[in-house]
Motif scaffolding. Structure first.
Motif, PDB file in Angstrom:
ATOM      1  N   ALA A   1       5.571   4.977   3.254  1.00  0.00           N
ATOM      2  CA  ALA A   1       5.262   5.843   2.109  1.00  0.00           C
ATOM      3  C   ALA A   1       6.261   7.000   2.042  1.00  0.00           C
ATOM      4  O   ALA A   1       6.640   7.448   0.962  1.00  0.00           O
ATOM      5  CB  ALA A   1       3.841   6.375   2.219  1.00  0.00           C
TER       6      ALA A   1
ATOM      7  N   VAL B   1       0.824  -1.212   0.000  1.00  0.00           N
ATOM      8  CA  VAL B   1       0.000   0.000   0.000  1.00  0.00           C
ATOM      9  C   VAL B   1       0.861   1.267   0.000  1.00  0.00           C
ATOM     10  O   VAL B   1       0.510   2.277  -0.604  1.00  0.00           O
ATOM     11  CB  VAL B   1      -1.016  -0.023   1.166  1.00  0.00           C
ATOM     12  CG1 VAL B   1      -0.308   0.084   2.502  1.00  0.00           C
ATOM     13  CG2 VAL B   1      -2.030   1.084   1.012  1.00  0.00           C
ATOM     14  N   ASN B   2       2.029   1.199   0.669  1.00  0.00           N
ATOM     15  CA  ASN B   2       2.912   2.371   0.718  1.00  0.00           C
ATOM     16  C   ASN B   2       3.442   2.728  -0.664  1.00  0.00           C
ATOM     17  O   ASN B   2       3.546   3.904  -1.016  1.00  0.00           O
ATOM     18  CB  ASN B   2       4.110   2.096   1.637  1.00  0.00           C
ATOM     19  CG  ASN B   2       3.684   2.043   3.093  1.00  0.00           C
ATOM     20  OD1 ASN B   2       2.800   2.784   3.497  1.00  0.00           O
ATOM     21  ND2 ASN B   2       4.282   1.165   3.853  1.00  0.00           N
TER      22      ASN B   2
ATOM     23  N   VAL C   1       0.789   6.826  -6.716  1.00  0.00           N
ATOM     24  CA  VAL C   1      -0.436   7.544  -7.091  1.00  0.00           C
ATOM     25  C   VAL C   1      -0.266   9.039  -6.811  1.00  0.00           C
ATOM     26  O   VAL C   1      -0.627   9.883  -7.639  1.00  0.00           O
ATOM     27  CB  VAL C   1      -1.654   6.958  -6.348  1.00  0.00           C
ATOM     28  CG1 VAL C   1      -2.860   7.885  -6.466  1.00  0.00           C
ATOM     29  CG2 VAL C   1      -1.992   5.584  -6.902  1.00  0.00           C
ATOM     30  N   ALA C   2       0.328   9.370  -5.670  1.00  0.00           N
ATOM     31  CA  ALA C   2       0.522  10.784  -5.309  1.00  0.00           C
ATOM     32  C   ALA C   2       1.349  11.498  -6.372  1.00  0.00           C
ATOM     33  O   ALA C   2       0.990  12.598  -6.822  1.00  0.00           O
ATOM     34  CB  ALA C   2       1.204  10.892  -3.951  1.00  0.00           C
TER      35      ALA C   2
ATOM     36  N   PHE D   1       7.871   7.865  -1.513  1.00  0.00           N
ATOM     37  CA  PHE D   1       7.433   9.096  -2.175  1.00  0.00           C
ATOM     38  C   PHE D   1       8.596   9.925  -2.737  1.00  0.00           C
ATOM     39  O   PHE D   1       8.600  10.271  -3.918  1.00  0.00           O
ATOM     40  CB  PHE D   1       6.541   9.923  -1.241  1.00  0.00           C
ATOM     41  CG  PHE D   1       6.081  11.217  -1.840  1.00  0.00           C
ATOM     42  CD1 PHE D   1       5.167  11.233  -2.880  1.00  0.00           C
ATOM     43  CD2 PHE D   1       6.573  12.424  -1.381  1.00  0.00           C
ATOM     44  CE1 PHE D   1       4.742  12.423  -3.447  1.00  0.00           C
ATOM     45  CE2 PHE D   1       6.158  13.619  -1.931  1.00  0.00           C
ATOM     46  CZ  PHE D   1       5.244  13.617  -2.963  1.00  0.00           C
TER      47      PHE D   1
ATOM     48  N   LEU E   1       0.441   4.092  -2.814  1.00  0.00           N
ATOM     49  CA  LEU E   1       0.058   5.454  -2.385  1.00  0.00           C
ATOM     50  C   LEU E   1       1.044   6.494  -2.893  1.00  0.00           C
ATOM     51  O   LEU E   1       0.652   7.530  -3.428  1.00  0.00           O
ATOM     52  CB  LEU E   1       0.011   5.520  -0.859  1.00  0.00           C
ATOM     53  CG  LEU E   1      -1.338   5.258  -0.202  1.00  0.00           C
ATOM     54  CD1 LEU E   1      -1.203   5.413   1.306  1.00  0.00           C
ATOM     55  CD2 LEU E   1      -2.381   6.237  -0.742  1.00  0.00           C
ATOM     56  N   SER E   2       2.337   6.225  -2.742  1.00  0.00           N
ATOM     57  CA  SER E   2       3.328   7.220  -3.166  1.00  0.00           C
ATOM     58  C   SER E   2       3.322   7.378  -4.679  1.00  0.00           C
ATOM     59  O   SER E   2       3.449   8.492  -5.185  1.00  0.00           O
ATOM     60  CB  SER E   2       4.744   6.854  -2.722  1.00  0.00           C
ATOM     61  OG  SER E   2       4.749   5.882  -1.762  1.00  0.00           O
TER      62      SER E   2
END
Lengths: 332, 127
Positions: free
Chosen positions: A203, A3-4, A10-11, A207, A7-8
């Motif tokens: 994340a 998930v980390n 996608v960000a 990121f 999420l990064s």
């Protein structure tokens, strides 16, 4: 899928897409090309100084001599002057080696179980790619000064000439950009390939990697494939640097993806783990001379209590001590 | 803050470095260069490719020309309209663009691009 990582990723993709949409709309070009870069600059510099001042206020009551060498001792024991310095100059040398060559990272080891016993091996890949990453990023950053300085100083054109030494293709391939992308890709793959490291990664670790990867990627895409109008780009950046900002007519909207992600990196920098750039100067185990045996370091917040010798103590309690049968040094 | 002096000195150096472009350019506007077309180029009206494409691709075109001439001995370039050109920087490009200083160099200098064309080639007007 972790998930980390998702999420990064996608960000970064959302931020990039946002910048592309904004950059394509003439009404929003002023926001992405002028307003956001100035905000990012102020937040970067202000945030950096704020973070440093916050750290500077932390009390440092005593020396923390975590060292890797022999402490200064008797004259016939060889003193390791750099790994265990007793003077300011020794500390400066130790810090310089740490900052410029990442000495602590060089000592990185990997634990492995071979047969029925544990064995430690030198693990230098992280050190090597960290060096490549940081130095190529520095070269890329300094090279970009050609967009912000007019006339361009000779040292910057010289750096670019060295960077494009192999004269591959036209526009000439600059090594630092390719190496930066490769190193950041390695640092990402290292995180996902090692199970223990993947478990410990958040994340906030992925990121910045995705962000820098995308910045390097969009930069190279613009230089080698899209070939944006460099004169228009410099017109925009020089407008920012001379405080006469304007949006040139023939600016490529894709530039705003690169520029906006750089702004995101600058804003993110002071409030994240990237602040190790400033923090390394505050490493207590690296920036203090190990002189505890030479100089007395008194804890600054010790209460100011009167010092009582045994003699005074005995004088105060002598009768009571004799009464209780406790031996005393003087009978009266 | 026992090392106040050192920390403030460090922060001051950092701030000076980060804001270097602002005080190097001293706040004066520095406009982008305007290209000047030589009379010969104006008279010719069309280049070998449309203007936008030339601006973007001239370096790759010239790189391709060099490889074609030096490695394959093939020196004829056929434009999209069927017109034939000799693949030559000094003789074909500079024949119309006679003003290297006001045409090539203006943008190259502004963007700090240092093309190595001129390591070997000469500008016939400057001989």
């Amino acid at each position: 899928m972790n998930v980390n990582i998702v999420l990064s990723l996608v960000a970064v993709v959302v931020l990039g897409a946002l910048a592309f949409l904004g950059g394509s709309a003439p009404a929003l070009q002023g926001v992405f090309g002028i307003l956001i870069p100035y905000i990012a600059f102020v937040m970067f510099l202000g945030g950096f100084i704020w973070r440093i001042m916050k750290w500077a206020k932390s009390p440092v009551p005593f020396r923390i001599p975590t060292t890797c060498g022999q402490q200064k001792s008797l004259s016939w024991i060889k003193h390791d002057k750099i790994e265990n310095p007793t003077t300011g100059i020794g500390v400066v040398i130790r810090m310089a080696l740490e900052i410029l060559t990442f000495r602590s990272l060089f000592r990185n080891t990997k634990a492995k179980i071979i047969g029925d016993r544990i064995s430690y091996e030198l693990e230098l890949w992280l050190w090597l790619f960290a060096l490549v990453f940081h130095y190529s990023f520095l070269a890329v950053l300094v090279r970009h000064m050609r967009f912000f300085l007019e006339p361009v100083p000779v040292c910057i054109t010289f750096l670019e000439a060295v960077d494009g030494f192999f004269q591959i293709g036209l526009p000439i391939v600059l090594m630092s950009g390719v190496l930066l992308f490769a190193a950041v890709a390695f640092l990402f793959l290292r995180r996902i390939a090692t199970p223990t490291l993947r478990y410990a990664s958040l994340a906030a670790d992925y990121f910045p990697l995705f962000l820098i990867m995308t910045i390097a990627g969009t930069g190279m895409y613009m230089r080698y494939f899209l070939r944006v109008d460099v004169v228009a780009v410099k017109e925009l950046t020089m407008g920012l640097a001379t405080l006469h900002p304007s949006i040139p007519a023939n600016i490529d909207p894709f530039l705003f993806v690169h520029l906006f992600l750089v702004c995101v990196l600058f804003v993110y920098f002071p409030f994240s783990k990237l602040m190790h750039a400033g923090g390394i100067f505050f490493s207590p185990t690296r920036n203090m001379a190990n002189n505890s045996r030479i100089k007395r370091h008194i804890n600054p917040w010790n209460p100011d209590l009167p010092f009582v010798t045994y003699e005074k103590y005995e004088n105060a309690f002598r009768e009571k001590m004799i009464e209780a049968g406790i031996p005393v040094e003087k009978e009266s | 803050m026992k090392d106040k002096g050192k920390i403030i000195a460090g922060v001051a150096i950092f701030a000076a470095l980060v804001s270097f472009p602002f005080w190097y350019n001293t706040g004066t506007a520095k406009p982008a260069p305007e290209l000047i077309l030589a009379p010969e180029a104006k008279a010719a009206v069309t280049c070998i490719l449309p203007k936008d494409q030339m601006a973007k691709e001239h370096m790759q075109l010239l790189d391709g020309w060099r490889n074609s001439v030096v490695r394959e001995g093939q020196r004829v370039y056929v434009a999209e309209d069927g017109k034939k050109y000799d693949m030559s920087l000094s003789n074909t490009c500079l024949e119309c663009h006679t003003n290297k200083a006001d045409f090539c160099d203006k943008c190259h200098d502004y963007a700090a691009v240092n093309p190595y064309c001129w390591d070997c080639h000469v500008n016939p007007k400057e001989k």
